[in-house]
Design a protein around this motif. Sequence first.
Motif, PDB file in Angstrom:
ATOM      1  N   ASP A   9       0.861  -1.195   0.000  1.00 13.15           N
ATOM      2  CA  ASP A   9       0.000   0.000   0.000  1.00 13.15           C
ATOM      3  C   ASP A   9       0.894   1.242   0.000  1.00 13.15           C
ATOM      4  O   ASP A   9       1.803   1.360   0.816  1.00 13.15           O
ATOM      5  CB  ASP A   9      -0.886  -0.032   1.257  1.00 13.15           C
ATOM      6  CG  ASP A   9      -1.942   1.073   1.249  1.00 13.15           C
ATOM      7  OD1 ASP A   9      -3.136   0.754   1.361  1.00 13.15           O
ATOM      8  OD2 ASP A   9      -1.575   2.254   1.138  1.00 13.15           O
ATOM      9  N   LEU A  10       0.655   2.142  -0.930  1.00 17.19           N
ATOM     10  CA  LEU A  10       1.475   3.353  -1.013  1.00 17.19           C
ATOM     11  C   LEU A  10       1.079   4.325   0.103  1.00 17.19           C
ATOM     12  O   LEU A  10      -0.100   4.439   0.448  1.00 17.19           O
ATOM     13  CB  LEU A  10       1.289   4.013  -2.380  1.00 17.19           C
ATOM     14  CG  LEU A  10       1.744   3.134  -3.559  1.00 17.19           C
ATOM     15  CD1 LEU A  10       1.394   3.790  -4.890  1.00 17.19           C
ATOM     16  CD2 LEU A  10       3.239   2.849  -3.481  1.00 17.19           C
ATOM     17  N   ASP A  11       2.059   5.004   0.655  1.00 16.24           N
ATOM     18  CA  ASP A  11       1.802   5.942   1.749  1.00 16.24           C
ATOM     19  C   ASP A  11       1.245   7.261   1.203  1.00 16.24           C
ATOM     20  O   ASP A  11       1.754   7.784   0.206  1.00 16.24           O
ATOM     21  CB  ASP A  11       3.095   6.254   2.509  1.00 16.24           C
ATOM     22  CG  ASP A  11       3.674   5.009   3.168  1.00 16.24           C
ATOM     23  OD1 ASP A  11       2.912   4.048   3.401  1.00 16.24           O
ATOM     24  OD2 ASP A  11       4.894   4.998   3.429  1.00 16.24           O
ATOM     25  N   ASP A 104      -3.868   2.325  -5.205  1.00 14.59           N
ATOM     26  CA  ASP A 104      -2.544   2.312  -4.561  1.00 14.59           C
ATOM     27  C   ASP A 104      -2.325   1.111  -3.658  1.00 14.59           C
ATOM     28  O   ASP A 104      -1.520   1.163  -2.753  1.00 14.59           O
ATOM     29  CB  ASP A 104      -2.346   3.601  -3.747  1.00 14.59           C
ATOM     30  CG  ASP A 104      -3.108   3.591  -2.435  1.00 14.59           C
ATOM     31  OD1 ASP A 104      -4.190   2.978  -2.385  1.00 14.59           O
ATOM     32  OD2 ASP A 104      -2.613   4.184  -1.462  1.00 14.59           O
ATOM     33  N   LYS A 158       3.125   1.301   8.561  1.00 14.12           N
ATOM     34  CA  LYS A 158       3.209   2.621   7.927  1.00 14.12           C
ATOM     35  C   LYS A 158       3.807   3.692   8.825  1.00 14.12           C
ATOM     36  O   LYS A 158       3.563   3.630  10.024  1.00 14.12           O
ATOM     37  CB  LYS A 158       1.797   3.075   7.512  1.00 14.12           C
ATOM     38  CG  LYS A 158       1.388   2.511   6.201  1.00 14.12           C
ATOM     39  CD  LYS A 158      -0.047   2.874   5.893  1.00 14.12           C
ATOM     40  CE  LYS A 158      -0.405   2.430   4.508  1.00 14.12           C
ATOM     41  NZ  LYS A 158       0.295   3.121   3.420  1.00 14.12           N
TER      42      LYS A 158
HETATM   43 CA    CA Z   1      -2.343   4.234   0.760  1.00 12.09          CA
END
Ligand code: CA
Length: 406
Positions: A9-11, A104, A158
């Motif tokens: 998962d992209l931040d 994402d 994260k």
């Molecule tokens: Ca994300």
Amino acid sequence: MARQIMHIDLDAFFVSVEQALNPELRGKPVVVGGKPDRRGVVASASYEARRFGLHAGMPLTTAYRLCPQAIFIEGSFSKYRDASQRFMTILADFSPYLEPLSLDEAYLDVTGFESIYGSIHQMAVALKQRIKNELGLCASIGIASCKVVAKIASELSKPDGLLEVAGGNESAFLAPLPIAKLPGVGRKTERVLGSLGIDTIGKLSITPLATLKSHFGVSGEILHRFASGIDDRIVEPPGAAKSISRETTFGKDTRDRSWLKATLRYLGERVGSELRQRGKQARCVTLKLRYADFTTITRSYTLSQASHTDQTLFDTGTKLLRKELAQGKQPVRLVGIGVSNLVEPGRQLDMLDTSAQRLEQLNRAIDRIRRKYGFTAIQTGRTLPLKDIFPSTDDGYTLHTPSLSR
Ligand code: CA
Ligand code: DCP
């Protein structure tokens, strides 16, 4: 063999794309969603902005009050779509077993890949590095033996994280976490669980199944399994094989366009309702026609944006029909409509497109009424021509090919 699944998962996705393109935004509180004097909500907040309490879904006016020095950006969807495509292409380089969940976010089945990279951990490091180098974005990755644990792991790691839950440690990893961390537990479920004294995933996993079933029905069983780290869902690449379609043969061959269109509308509504029931959206719409001489054709159209509304299915279907009938062939014996290339709905699309959101609400309202009062309880003007011709029950019209009257 135990499976190895990654959840990537992209931040702070929208914001990070903006920051990658504009160095002046880096290291600052940034919000994508719109100017703070506008009605609307935060779509994405940089981690710097989150320190002030900003988060997705918060009204922009509140965000401004909490952090007036933040930089508020309108955002542009095409940038995010491009970044998303490049992100998915990188993932596909690492494993063909790729299931995108949203712009994402994706699952990757990497079972057996340790022989190539030394370990799955090293594979994840290489993956993060490539995303950083090529897109300038940070990805957080969870690694586990099943989807639900991998997803929770990436979330916990994260930002810029990497967290591996070793096989056998699933329940111990989940046990202390608050129940809200479990995918599928929204506010309402959380409240009900809270009233039962269940506030951690561990407590949920030792709650008798019957108790959960009595409160949540079949979902209770899923909750129970997930809480115990049991999840046998496979990583499912968006399959061309998966499709939904409805078709019917006419009692008498016809060239009557309004008749064909009305039937197409009805069949499209049946397809749309199943699509929404399955929680999917479609990228591809296909029209099928069989002519009097039994020649059968299919014509497909790929949507620029996946959809699950009756309106889109019908509009696309009629467009294809008009084109096909313009060739002035023979009378039509059978008509059908189908969808394929099914994907999970990206809520991002809805957030940015209020007309899509309105259509979605309309379709959901129709589905609710139909579930309660039967399919024919609501008729769109377009299917009315069918009313005097086909017998109908609460369940819908009985077409000439009743097995397909679903
Ligand atoms: Ca994300
Ligand atoms: N998004 C949105 N509206 C929301 C939630 C998200 O438009 N209510 C969009 C903007 C996000 C993107 O979807 O950038 C991805 O959603 P995520 O929930 O993954 O949030 P972020 O990527 O922004 O942050 P995180 O680092 O927590 O993943």
